[in-house]
Design a protein around this motif. Structure first.
Motif, PDB file in Angstrom:
ATOM      1  N   ASN A 121       0.827  -1.203   0.000  1.00  0.00           N
ATOM      2  CA  ASN A 121       0.000   0.000   0.000  1.00  0.00           C
ATOM      3  C   ASN A 121       0.865   1.258   0.000  1.00  0.00           C
ATOM      4  O   ASN A 121       0.603   2.217  -0.739  1.00  0.00           O
ATOM      5  CB  ASN A 121      -0.931  -0.014   1.203  1.00  0.00           C
ATOM      6  CG  ASN A 121      -1.716   1.274   1.369  1.00  0.00           C
ATOM      7  OD1 ASN A 121      -1.283   2.183   2.087  1.00  0.00           O
ATOM      8  ND2 ASN A 121      -2.867   1.377   0.722  1.00  0.00           N
ATOM      9  N   VAL A 122       1.906   1.264   0.828  1.00  0.00           N
ATOM     10  CA  VAL A 122       2.801   2.424   0.880  1.00  0.00           C
ATOM     11  C   VAL A 122       3.508   2.607  -0.458  1.00  0.00           C
ATOM     12  O   VAL A 122       3.641   3.737  -0.956  1.00  0.00           O
ATOM     13  CB  VAL A 122       3.818   2.284   2.031  1.00  0.00           C
ATOM     14  CG1 VAL A 122       4.732   3.518   2.085  1.00  0.00           C
ATOM     15  CG2 VAL A 122       3.118   2.117   3.376  1.00  0.00           C
ATOM     16  N   CYS A 123       3.958   1.502  -1.065  1.00  0.00           N
ATOM     17  CA  CYS A 123       4.608   1.579  -2.374  1.00  0.00           C
ATOM     18  C   CYS A 123       3.658   2.129  -3.435  1.00  0.00           C
ATOM     19  O   CYS A 123       4.042   2.999  -4.235  1.00  0.00           O
ATOM     20  CB  CYS A 123       5.096   0.199  -2.794  1.00  0.00           C
ATOM     21  SG  CYS A 123       6.537  -0.419  -1.914  1.00  0.00           S
ATOM     22  N   ASP A 124       2.431   1.632  -3.436  1.00  0.00           N
ATOM     23  CA  ASP A 124       1.450   2.110  -4.414  1.00  0.00           C
ATOM     24  C   ASP A 124       1.185   3.602  -4.245  1.00  0.00           C
ATOM     25  O   ASP A 124       1.073   4.350  -5.229  1.00  0.00           O
ATOM     26  CB  ASP A 124       0.141   1.336  -4.266  1.00  0.00           C
ATOM     27  CG  ASP A 124       0.251  -0.108  -4.756  1.00  0.00           C
ATOM     28  OD1 ASP A 124       1.211  -0.427  -5.481  1.00  0.00           O
ATOM     29  OD2 ASP A 124      -0.641  -0.915  -4.408  1.00  0.00           O
ATOM     30  N   ASN A 125       1.070   4.050  -3.003  1.00  0.00           N
ATOM     31  CA  ASN A 125       0.818   5.466  -2.750  1.00  0.00           C
ATOM     32  C   ASN A 125       2.003   6.323  -3.180  1.00  0.00           C
ATOM     33  O   ASN A 125       1.821   7.414  -3.745  1.00  0.00           O
ATOM     34  CB  ASN A 125       0.517   5.689  -1.269  1.00  0.00           C
ATOM     35  CG  ASN A 125      -0.846   5.172  -0.869  1.00  0.00           C
ATOM     36  OD1 ASN A 125      -1.761   5.078  -1.684  1.00  0.00           O
ATOM     37  ND2 ASN A 125      -1.016   4.810   0.403  1.00  0.00           N
ATOM     38  N   LEU A 126       3.218   5.847  -2.917  1.00  0.00           N
ATOM     39  CA  LEU A 126       4.395   6.598  -3.341  1.00  0.00           C
ATOM     40  C   LEU A 126       4.446   6.686  -4.860  1.00  0.00           C
ATOM     41  O   LEU A 126       4.726   7.757  -5.419  1.00  0.00           O
ATOM     42  CB  LEU A 126       5.664   5.938  -2.795  1.00  0.00           C
ATOM     43  CG  LEU A 126       6.986   6.578  -3.224  1.00  0.00           C
ATOM     44  CD1 LEU A 126       7.067   8.033  -2.753  1.00  0.00           C
ATOM     45  CD2 LEU A 126       8.183   5.784  -2.700  1.00  0.00           C
ATOM     46  N   LEU A 130       4.471  10.049  -7.084  1.00  0.00           N
ATOM     47  CA  LEU A 130       5.543  10.339  -8.038  1.00  0.00           C
ATOM     48  C   LEU A 130       4.979  10.578  -9.434  1.00  0.00           C
ATOM     49  O   LEU A 130       5.455  11.464 -10.155  1.00  0.00           O
ATOM     50  CB  LEU A 130       6.533   9.181  -8.065  1.00  0.00           C
ATOM     51  CG  LEU A 130       7.425   9.039  -6.820  1.00  0.00           C
ATOM     52  CD1 LEU A 130       8.184   7.715  -6.861  1.00  0.00           C
ATOM     53  CD2 LEU A 130       8.398  10.208  -6.717  1.00  0.00           C
ATOM     54  N   ALA A 131       3.974   9.807  -9.816  1.00  0.00           N
ATOM     55  CA  ALA A 131       3.352  10.002 -11.127  1.00  0.00           C
ATOM     56  C   ALA A 131       2.747  11.397 -11.242  1.00  0.00           C
ATOM     57  O   ALA A 131       2.861  12.061 -12.280  1.00  0.00           O
ATOM     58  CB  ALA A 131       2.288   8.933 -11.362  1.00  0.00           C
TER      59      ALA A 131
END
Length: 223
Positions: A121-126, A130-131
């Motif tokens: 979840n944290v990776c997806d949010n980051l 960034l996008a």
């Protein structure tokens, strides 16, 4: 950029638990609720990222890191820059997992799965942040050492390029696994062209059968 843990997707937790579908028994649902709340209370998510120019030989400018393998070459074929990122849930979650392994293995298994869902979840949010930050440029999917034919042995060079030990408190085991264990590193290509999405998961990975993560009962963060 702030690391955001916005929730634990129950479906992802169940996937890590290899739950095959159907109605989740009430007892398991109660245990999932309790373990997820314990993990959310312990998590102290942190994130680190840096943008590098990609040189003609594939090396990232200012580093010795040159991502290897045909999978990465295809992923980055139109990318002139590369993001290196690292995300961790923190040492508090590591302590929680280790204590559960001693006191209650059933809870330990659920906490481990919930931790994998949480760091995802944290990776997806980051990646979403960034996008938005780098628009109108486009990002590839993230790709982690040990996934596909990107060697796990390159974890050290990636971590060195980001200085994760000093800046994030993350270290590497002798086998190349990250400590705290609920930590993910990855690279992301940055391109002027829209990027196709890869089919993810272990079933799409060329090294699924020999994966060091899977041998240790872990995962690569679904790079």
């Amino acid at each position: 950029m702030e690391a955001r843990l916005t929730g634990i997707d129950r479906r992802v937790t169940l996937q890590y638990l290899q739950f095959r579908g159907g109605v989740v028994p009430e007892k398991i649902s109660t245990d999932l609720d309790r373990c997820e709340q314990r993990l959310l209370a312990a998590a102290r998510p942190r994130a680190l990222w840096k943008l590098f120019d990609r040189l003609p030989d594939g090396r990232l400018a200012g580093t010795v890191f040159r991502p290897l393998g045909g999978d990465v070459e295809r992923l980055l074929k139109s990318s002139t820059q590369v993001i290196l990122m690292a995300v961790t849930l923190g040492s508090e979650v590591e302590v929680l997992l280790r204590r559960a392994q001693v006191s209650d293995m059933a809870d330990a298994v659920i906490l481990d799965a919930a931790g994998s869902a949480a760091v995802e979840n944290v990776c997806d949010n980051l990646c979403a942040d960034l996008a938005e930050l780098l628009a109108p440029r486009y990002l590839t999917d993230r790709f982690s050492p040990g996934y596909g034919d990107l060697p796990l042995s390159q974890q050290a060079a990636l971590c060195e390029a980001l200085d994760v030990t000093r800046r994030l408190g993350v270290s590497l085991s002798e086998s190349g696994l990250l400590i705290p264990q609920k930590t993910v590193t990855a690279l992301i290509g940055v391109s002027a062209q829209p990027q196709p999405k890869r089919r993810g998961g272990c079933n799409a990975c060329a090294l699924a059968e020999s994966c060091q993560y899977r041998k240790d009962g872990k995962d690569c963060g679904k790079a």
